[in-house]
Design an enzyme around this catalytic site. Structure first.
Site, PDB file in Angstrom:
ATOM      1  N   ASP A 188       0.842  -1.211   0.000  1.00 11.05           N
ATOM      2  CA  ASP A 188       0.000   0.000   0.000  1.00 11.05           C
ATOM      3  C   ASP A 188       0.872   1.254   0.000  1.00 11.05           C
ATOM      4  O   ASP A 188       0.686   2.157  -0.814  1.00 11.05           O
ATOM      5  CB  ASP A 188      -0.918   0.021   1.225  1.00 11.05           C
ATOM      6  CG  ASP A 188      -1.946  -1.110   1.220  1.00 11.05           C
ATOM      7  OD1 ASP A 188      -3.127  -0.839   1.028  1.00 11.05           O
ATOM      8  OD2 ASP A 188      -1.544  -2.278   1.406  1.00 11.05           O
ATOM      9  N   THR A 224      -7.556  -4.645   0.109  1.00 13.03           N
ATOM     10  CA  THR A 224      -6.340  -5.143   0.761  1.00 13.03           C
ATOM     11  C   THR A 224      -6.570  -6.528   1.371  1.00 13.03           C
ATOM     12  O   THR A 224      -5.656  -7.353   1.425  1.00 13.03           O
ATOM     13  CB  THR A 224      -5.848  -4.151   1.833  1.00 13.03           C
ATOM     14  OG1 THR A 224      -5.883  -2.855   1.262  1.00 13.03           O
ATOM     15  CG2 THR A 224      -4.424  -4.435   2.244  1.00 13.03           C
TER      16      THR A 224
HETATM   17  N1  LIG Z   1     -17.763  -1.186   6.525  1.00 14.20           N
HETATM   18  C1  LIG Z   1     -17.527  -0.946   5.267  1.00 14.20           C
HETATM   19  N2  LIG Z   1     -18.553  -0.807   4.395  1.00 14.20           N
HETATM   20  C2  LIG Z   1     -18.340  -0.586   3.109  1.00 14.20           C
HETATM   21  N3  LIG Z   1     -17.118  -0.492   2.544  1.00 14.20           N
HETATM   22  C3  LIG Z   1     -16.057  -0.616   3.353  1.00 14.20           C
HETATM   23  C4  LIG Z   1     -16.207  -0.841   4.741  1.00 14.20           C
HETATM   24  N4  LIG Z   1     -14.993  -0.927   5.277  1.00 14.20           N
HETATM   25  C5  LIG Z   1     -14.111  -0.741   4.271  1.00 14.20           C
HETATM   26  N5  LIG Z   1     -14.763  -0.544   3.111  1.00 14.20           N
HETATM   27  C6  LIG Z   1     -14.221  -0.241   1.779  1.00 14.20           C
HETATM   28  O1  LIG Z   1     -14.441  -1.315   0.880  1.00 14.20           O
HETATM   29  C7  LIG Z   1     -13.261  -1.528   0.119  1.00 14.20           C
HETATM   30  C8  LIG Z   1     -13.133  -2.975  -0.289  1.00 14.20           C
HETATM   31  O2  LIG Z   1     -13.885  -3.239  -1.423  1.00 14.20           O
HETATM   32  P1  LIG Z   1     -15.340  -3.789  -1.451  1.00 14.20           P
HETATM   33  O3  LIG Z   1     -16.265  -2.748  -0.880  1.00 14.20           O
HETATM   34  O4  LIG Z   1     -15.635  -4.177  -2.826  1.00 14.20           O
HETATM   35  O5  LIG Z   1     -15.390  -5.022  -0.450  1.00 14.20           O
HETATM   36  S1  LIG Z   1     -14.712  -6.464  -0.456  1.00 14.20           S
HETATM   37  O6  LIG Z   1     -13.280  -6.274  -0.294  1.00 14.20           O
HETATM   38  O7  LIG Z   1     -15.043  -7.159  -1.707  1.00 14.20           O
HETATM   39  O8  LIG Z   1     -15.349  -7.186   0.654  1.00 14.20           O
HETATM   40  C9  LIG Z   1     -12.169  -1.138   1.041  1.00 14.20           C
HETATM   41  O9  LIG Z   1     -11.080  -0.710   0.296  1.00 14.20           O
HETATM   42  P2  LIG Z   1      -9.572  -1.006   0.814  1.00 14.20           P
HETATM   43  O10 LIG Z   1      -9.469  -0.386   2.168  1.00 14.20           O
HETATM   44  O11 LIG Z   1      -8.738  -0.304  -0.218  1.00 14.20           O
HETATM   45  O12 LIG Z   1      -9.394  -2.479   0.813  1.00 14.20           O
HETATM   46  C10 LIG Z   1     -12.757  -0.038   1.905  1.00 14.20           C
HETATM   47  O13 LIG Z   1     -12.455   1.257   1.469  1.00 14.20           O
END
Ligand SMILES: Nc1ncnc2c1ncn2[C@@H]1O[C@H](COP(=O)(O)OS(=O)(=O)O)[C@@H](OP(=O)(O)O)[C@H]1O
Ligand SMILES: [Mg+2]
Length: 476
Positions: free
Chosen positions: A147, A244
């Protein structure tokens, strides 16, 4: 005009170039009919020239092709005429071309960096992974060497190639953890990863730093991605490793870079290093794909797993490149193919995708929606913005995300994907049918309930109507 890496030179240019950062002062004469397209990048810091004022030689390069051109002296009174020529209507088509070119190269390099880090992560034991390579943020989400390293290299490349005074970047990571007294090992790993990646820059047509970057420089290039966005001006938006969780689990993730101008996304580049060769494999954990790839190694001619998608606002086109193979040189457009959304508009034949983590989107609510509009297939649960890529490539038709009440979606989780789907022919809105608003700072403020992306308006309208019909009885 002072020259640095990435300085754009009009094809017709009259004036003096201040090269005061070098030993010499070069007088720069009109570059007449020398370049197609009409602009090029200086890829050498030093602009060599002869002492002969009549015939100068400028060494210019559009990244890969270094050439020398004779430069003719021009009369001062032709200046206005040349300026008019420079502003001709074709110029519009060139808009953001330089930015796109640089952004795609940066994302290609970032993908290569991530692949290397992910390989190390998944080949290490769980214990060492926990101790050294994966860290927890305040919200308990993971963050890795990749990252920070991707944020560093993208920040460095954009500044070097586009001129640091113009670069404003909103990005996910900060330097707080890296700057803590007990983080020296981690910081060292980031500096090493950054320099290892930038040493490969010439393969991507980008000049590498000489000497390699030091610790304070790496911290500074990460730290300066601290823009807060907003309604005016131009800024980049970067999610260095989106998904991530997928990344640390050896599965899907994305590198997402977008350019926003006056609140509108104008460019999007999305790297999906683990995008499988066959779309059906998206529904398997990536380790199956690894096994299959080992059994049938791809040749250099076939499309390997992994791709970079990109689009420019208003072009009506979205493109996909394969990742650059090891030891190959990047030559624009790097075998890019146009991608378009699927033509399926019958819900029974459509595939819908959603986040893997039910904490990120209500699986039960989307299951109800799917049922009511007649989506019959099992949902495709994929980490990260790879879901946007799947729609743009025509591998899925619907993406829905309904986060828990109070969660604010961040602009870097959507900007690149939204423009790529739109230019590939699809539709992306909030659940009220309104466009996502990237002009309000770090968050998609005012987002109505959730996000709905579809390959076409027929499916999109059905889903928006279904949300209205079922929202009242949902627990969201
Ligand atoms: N609680 C909650 N609700 C909604 N979204 C959230 C939440 N927490 C995190 N994030 C954000 O979701 C990013 C990950 O992608 P997705 O939303 O597609 O989810 S997943 O990884 O497939 O489960 C993830 O991106 P990264 O942090 O870059 O991995 C977050 O920005
Ligand atoms: Mg993200």
């Amino acid at each position: 005009m002072s020259l640095s890496l990435g300085t754009i030179i009009p094809r017709i240019f009259l004036g003096h170039v201040n090269t005061s950062q070098y030993d010499d002062v070069a007088t720069f004469f009109t570059l007449t009919h020398v370049l197609q397209p009409r602009s090029c990048f200086i890829s050498h810091y030093k602009l060599p020239y002869t002492q002969n004022l009549k015939t100068h030689v400028a060494f210019v390069s559009k990244f890969d092709h270094t050439c020398s051109y004779p430069v003719m002296e021009e009369e001062a009174d032709t200046k206005q005429k040349k300026f008019d020529f420079f502003c001709d209507p074709d110029e519009k088509e060139e808009e953001y071309s330089k930015e796109l070119d640089v952004a795609v190269r940066a994302v290609q390099m970032a993908c290569s960096l991530c692949q290397r880090v992910q390989d190390t992560l998944i080949s290490n034991t769980t214990r060492s992974r926990t101790n050294h390579q994966v860290h927890s943020k305040d919200d308990n989400s993971p963050v890795t060497v990749a990252d920070w390293s991707v944020q560093a290299i993208v920040s460095w490349i954009l500044s070097e190639c586009l001129g640091s005074e113009n670069i404003s970047i909103v990005a996910e990571e900060d330097v707080q953890t890296l700057s803590e007294a007990n983080a020296s090992g981690l910081l060292e790993a980031v500096v090493e990863t950054v320099n290892q990646c930038l040493a490969e820059a010439p393969r991507f047509g980008v000049q590498k730093p000489i000497p390699a970057l030091g610790t304070s420089e790496v911290l500074e290039i990460i730290r300066r991605c601290n823009s807060i966005g907003g309604p005016t001006g131009r800024f980049w938006v970067l999610d260095p490793v989106d998904g991530t969780l997928g990344f640390v689990r050896g599965d899907q993730y994305a590198v997402a870079l977008a350019l926003i101008e006056d609140g509108e996304v104008v460019l999007g580049v999305l790297g999906c290093p683990n995008y499988p060769m066959r779309k059906e494999w998206l529904s398997y954990h990536h380790r199956y794909h690894r096994i299959i790839s080992k059994l049938t190694p791809p040749t250099s001619e076939t499309w390997n797993k992994g791709c970079v998608l990109y689009a420019k606002r208003g072009s009506g086109k979205a493109w996909m490149q394969p990742l650059l193979h090891a030891n190959k040189m990047f030559v624009w457009p790097n075998q890019a193919k146009q991608v378009t959304v699927s033509s399926i508009d019958n819900p029974a034949l459509a595939t819908f995708c959603e986040p893997v983590e039910k904490a990120n989107s209500s699986h039960s609510f989307t299951a109800g929606l799917a049922h009511s509009v007649g989506l019959r297939k099992q949902p495709l649960r994929v980490y990260s913005m790879v879901k946007y890529a799947a729609i743009a490539r025509g591998d899925a038709e619907v993406f829905m995300k309904f986060a828990r009440a109070g969660y604010k979606e961040k602009i870097w989780d959507h900007a690149a994907g939204v423009i790529i789907i739109q230019e590939a022919g699809g539709v992306v809105t909030d659940a009220g049918g309104r466009p996502l608003d990237f002009s309000k700072g770090l968050y998609l403020e005012g987002l109505d309930r959730g996000i709905v992306a579809c390959s076409g308006s027929t499916l999109h309208e059905k889903i928006i109507d279904a949300v209205d019909a079922s929202w009242g009885s949902s627990s969201l």
